[in-house]
Design a protein around this motif. Structure first.
Motif, PDB file in Angstrom:
ATOM      1  N   UNK A  23      -8.976 -11.286  -7.392  1.00 53.28           N
ATOM      2  CA  UNK A  23      -8.977 -12.373  -8.372  1.00 53.28           C
ATOM      3  C   UNK A  23      -8.755 -13.709  -7.700  1.00 53.28           C
ATOM      4  N   UNK A  24      -7.735 -13.756  -6.851  1.00 52.57           N
ATOM      5  CA  UNK A  24      -7.368 -15.067  -6.295  1.00 52.57           C
ATOM      6  C   UNK A  24      -8.458 -15.541  -5.342  1.00 52.57           C
ATOM      7  N   UNK A  25      -8.963 -14.648  -4.512  1.00 53.99           N
ATOM      8  CA  UNK A  25      -9.982 -15.051  -3.540  1.00 53.99           C
ATOM      9  C   UNK A  25     -11.280 -15.439  -4.256  1.00 53.99           C
ATOM     10  N   UNK A  26     -11.745 -14.573  -5.157  1.00 44.11           N
ATOM     11  CA  UNK A  26     -13.024 -14.851  -5.836  1.00 44.11           C
ATOM     12  C   UNK A  26     -12.918 -16.037  -6.780  1.00 44.11           C
ATOM     13  N   UNK A  55      -2.889  -9.292   6.824  1.00 45.44           N
ATOM     14  CA  UNK A  55      -3.269 -10.257   5.796  1.00 45.44           C
ATOM     15  C   UNK A  55      -4.312  -9.642   4.866  1.00 45.44           C
ATOM     16  N   UNK A  56      -4.207  -9.955   3.562  1.00 50.62           N
ATOM     17  CA  UNK A  56      -5.101  -9.286   2.606  1.00 50.62           C
ATOM     18  C   UNK A  56      -5.885 -10.236   1.728  1.00 50.62           C
ATOM     19  N   UNK A  57      -5.704 -11.554   1.925  1.00 50.59           N
ATOM     20  CA  UNK A  57      -6.431 -12.507   1.084  1.00 50.59           C
ATOM     21  C   UNK A  57      -7.135 -13.548   1.952  1.00 50.59           C
ATOM     22  N   UNK A  58      -7.747 -13.048   3.019  1.00 50.97           N
ATOM     23  CA  UNK A  58      -8.586 -13.935   3.832  1.00 50.97           C
ATOM     24  C   UNK A  58      -8.010 -14.316   5.187  1.00 50.97           C
TER      25      UNK A  58
END
Ligand code: CO8
Length: 259
Positions: free
Chosen positions: A87-90, A140-143
């Motif tokens: 959700x946060x990345x997209x 790291x999991x969000x970029x």
């Protein structure tokens, strides 16, 4: 907005400011905070009065990353099915308006990743950037592994991610992670000034410029140049393009209509 418990929102002129506001957990990204943040960003993206958006935290922490307490309890399947990360990345990628991250204090893990999701980062002199996930037994999991290498190159990105060592604001500026480093009290006002400048230009042109720059991360040079040229030519269809070129030749200030 009474529905917001983890963020504060305000508008200063044509600039929207979202302040992460979970100071007791150093603004860690709980599911609730992420939802509120994304809701606010989407609302400001649709708001015709807003030309640029700032995301900031407080002096001690921009954001200390994923909420460790909340994440600790997750199984693989629950983590896999948790939509926070996607959700946060997209969702942030889908925002058309420019986002300026104003970082004071800690920007760690998901906090560093959130800063990197912003289009421009301004940092206070005491800001600290890091990807300490390795110390927790994760990555790291969000970029983080993807964006850091693009921002500061493999040598420094790999070093940060494998050692978990932090980077100071000055180092981060030198490495290319942040656009400007300023004294703590000056950083938000300076970012508001830059955001106001950006908000003063033609909105569709600003959005197209942002899109073109972001696409550079995705495309090879030949395709990137082609994409840029197509977008460049598309601006000729805007009445703001006529206005901007006309105003220059008539030696007057342009009056943007944002169409
Ligand atoms: N999650 C939950 N709570 C946190 C977090 C966090 N990430 N960071 C700090 N807190 C809490 C502490 O537990 C403490 O709470 P309490 O007062 O109830 O004990 C409070 O905030 C203050 O923290 P400290 O007492 O630790 O403050 P210090 O000044 O001693 O230390 C540090 C500050 C160095 C920032 C330290 O708090 C720290 O190391 N925090 C964790 C940083 C970290 O490891 N972040 C990475 C998390 S993993 C991650 O982000 C994966 C990315 C996934 C993508 C995210 C999108 C969802």
């Amino acid at each position: 907005n009474t529905g917001q418990q983890n963020i504060l929102t305000e508008k200063q002129g044509n600039v929207a400011i979202v302040t992460l506001n979970r100071p007791k957990a150093l603004n860690a990204l709980s599911g609730a905070l992420i939802q509120e943040l994304l809701q606010a960003l989407k609302a400001f993206d649709k708001d015709d009065d807003v030309g640029a958006i700032i995301i900031t935290g407080n002096e001690r922490a921009f954001c200390a990353g994923a909420d460790i307490a909340e994440q600790k309890a997750l199984s693989f399947t629950q983590a896999y099915n948790t939509d926070y990360l996607r959700d946060i990345v997209d969702s942030i990628l889908a925002i058309h308006k420019p986002i300026i991250g104003v970082v004071n204090g800690y920007a760690l893990g998901g906090g560093c990743e959130l800063a990197m999701m912003c289009d421009i980062v301004y940092a206070g002199e005491k800001a600290v950037f890091g990807q300490p996930e390795i110390k927790l037994g994760t990555i790291p999991g969000a970029g983080g592994t993807q964006r850091l290498i693009r921002a500061i190159g493999k040598a420094k990105a790999m070093h940060m991610i494998l050692t978990g060592e932090n980077m100071s604001a000055t180092e981060a500026e030198k490495a290319g992670l942040v656009a400007k480093v300023l004294p703590v009290n000056e950083v938000l006002p300076a970012a508001i000034k830059a955001a106001t400048t950006i908000a003063g230009y033609s909105r569709p042109v600003v959005a197209i410029a942002k899109e073109a720059v972001n696409e550079a991360e995705e495309l090879g040079l030949r395709n990137g140049l082609h994409f840029e040229r197509r977008l460049y030519h598309s601006t000729f269809a805007l009445s703001d393009h006529q206005e901007g070129f006309g105003a220059f030749l008539e030696k007057r200030q342009p009056q943007w209509k944002h169409v």
